[in-house]
Design an enzyme around this catalytic site. Structure first.
Site, PDB file in Angstrom:
ATOM      1  CD  GLU A 178      -0.609  41.723 -57.496  1.00  0.00           C
ATOM      2  OE1 GLU A 178      -0.763  40.976 -58.397  1.00  0.00           O
ATOM      3  OE2 GLU A 178       0.604  41.941 -56.727  1.00  0.00           O
ATOM      4  CE  LYS A 220      -0.391  39.287 -54.809  1.00  0.00           C
ATOM      5  NZ  LYS A 220       0.424  38.129 -55.258  1.00  0.00           N
TER       6      LYS A 220
END
Ligand code: 13P
Length: 341
Positions: A178, A220
Site C-alpha cells: 500500500e 492497494k
C-alpha cells in the site's frame, strides 16, 4: 518460489467475482479518533463490539473476500466466544492483518515519512499466521507539497515496501502493498498523477529487485485525485482516466488485483470513482476492486454509535455499502442503485 501455491490459493479467494476487501485495521489511536468523532468511547470492549458487528453482518459474505484486522482484533472473540479470525474464515472471508508499525520522519527530506516495523517481522508473521491470518498489509504514505515527496523519500519507501513483501511471501502470506499518496493539500489532479506515477514506478522496480512474486501480491494504491483543499473537484470520469493511465504505465499485468484505498473520499464518491474505472476499461489486466476503511465504515459507525440496539440497522448500512461497491467493481453501479434497498 516455495510458497507460490499457497500464495496463489489466497489470491484466488481474494479475486472472487463481485467481492472486495474491508480494511478494519485502524490502530488503537486511529480508531479512538474515529470513535470520538461520533461520540463512542474507545475501549478494548467497544472496539471488540464494533469489529464483531462488522465481522458478523448478515449477507456481507456475498461481497467480502477478505477483512484486514488490527493485531488487537486478531486475538478478540465474538459474543459467543469464537475468535474473530475464525468467525470470518467460517463465513468464507479471508482474515488478514496490518503488520506495519506506523510512520516516522526521514532525515534530510524536509517532511517525508517512512514506515517502521521490519525488525522482528518474520517472527511476528509466524504468530499471526498461527492465529489465522492469510494475508498482510503495510502502508507507506507520501504527502504532496512543492518539494515532497523527494526522490530520496520515494526510493527509501519503495525499498521498505519491497522488503516487507518479500518477508511475507517467504512465510506464505500474501502481502498487500500500500503506497498511499495523500489527499491532503491543495495540489492539482495533475500533480497527484505525477507523484503517483513516480511512486508506483519506484515500488515495482524495488519489488522486482527483491524478487517478489507479482502473481502473489495485492496492490492497494490511492486513486488519482486533486487535493482535498483544491476548490476544483474532479468528475469520476476524470479520476478514472488519470488513475488508469498511471496504473497502465507502472503496474505489470502479472499483478492479479488492485484494491483501492478510499483515502478521505466520501462513501458515494469512492464508489462512483471505482465504478467509472470499471465502466471505462473492461480490458484492464487486473481486477479493480476496493479495500476501503472510511468509505465503508463511516455510515456504519454513525448508525451504531456504540448502542447495542443499533447493531442491526448499522449492519444493514454496511451491507448496502458493500453491495454498492460490489456493483462498482463490475462497472454496474449508478446513483439510482443507492436507493434500491
Ligand atoms: P481508507 O479507505 O480510509 O483510506 O483506509 C484504507 C487503509 O487501509 C489505510 O491504510
Amino acid at each position: 518460489m516455495d510458497n507460490a501455491k499457497e500464495l496463489r490459493e489466497t489470491i484466488a479467494a481474494i479475486v472472487a467475482p463481485g467481492k472486495g476487501i474491508l480494511a478494519a485495521d485502524e490502530s488503537t489511536p486511529t480508531i479512538t479518533k474515529r470513535f470520538q468523532a461520533v461520540g463512542i468511547e474507545s475501549s478494548a470492549e467497544s472496539r471488540r463490539a464494533y469489529r464483531t458487528l462488522l465481522s458478523t453482518a448478515p449477507g456481507a459474505e456475498k461481497y467480502l473476500a477478505g477483512v484486514i484486522l488490527f493485531e488487537e482484533t486478531l486475538g478478540q472473540a465474538d459474543n459467543s466466544g469464537t475468535p474473530l479470525p475464525r468467525v470470518l474464515a467460517e463465513r468464507g472471508i479471508v482474515p488478514g492483518i496490518k503488520v506495519d508499525k506506523g510512520t516516522t520522519p526521514i532525515a534530510a527530506t524536509d517532511g517525508d515519512l517512512i514506515t517502521q516495523g521490519l525488525d522482528g517481522l518474520a517472527e511476528r508473521l509466524a504468530s499471526y499466521k498461527s492465529q489465522g491470518a492469510r494475508f498482510t498489509k503495510w502502508r507507506e504514505v507520501y504527502g504532496i507539497t512543492e518539494r515532497n515527496p523527494t526522490p530520496l523519500g520515494i526510493s527509501a519507501n519503495a525499498e521498505v515496501l519491497a522488503r516487507y513483501a518479500a518477508i511475507c511471501q517467504a512465510q506464505g502470506l500474501v502481502p498487500i502493498v500500500e503506497p498511499e499518496v495523500l489527499i491532503d493539500g491543495d495540489h492539482t489532479l495533475e500533480r497527484c498523477h505525477e507523484v503517483s506515477e513516480a511512486v508506483l514506478h519506484a515500488v515495482f522496480d524495488a519489488l522486482h529487485r527483491h524478487r517478489v512474486l507479482l502473481e502473489g501480491m495485492i496492490l492497494k494504491p490511492n486513486m488519482v485525485l486533486p487535493g482535498k483543499a483544491n476548490p476544483r473537484k474532479a468528475a469520476p470520469e476524470e479520476v478514472a482516466q488519470a488513475t488508469l493511465e498511471v496504473l497502465r504505465r507502472t503496474v505489470p499485468a502479472a499483478v492479479p488485483t488492485i484494491n483501492f484505498l478510499s483515502g478521505g473520499q466520501g462513501p458515494e464518491e469512492a464508489t462512483a470513482n471505482l465504478n467509472a474505472m470499471n465502466a471505462m476499461d473492461r480490458r484492464a489486466p487486473w481486477v479493480l476492486s476496493f479495500s476501503f476503511a472510511r468509505a465503508l465504515q463511516d455510515p456504519v459507525m454513525h448508525a451504531w454509535k456504540g448502542d447495542a440496539r443499533s447493531v442491526a440497522p448499522a449492519q444493514e448500512l454496511f451491507v448496502h455499502r458493500l453491495r454498492m461497491n460490489s456493483l462498482a467493481r463490475d462497472g454496474q453501479w449508478s446513483a439510482a442503485s443507492e436507493r434500491e434497498r
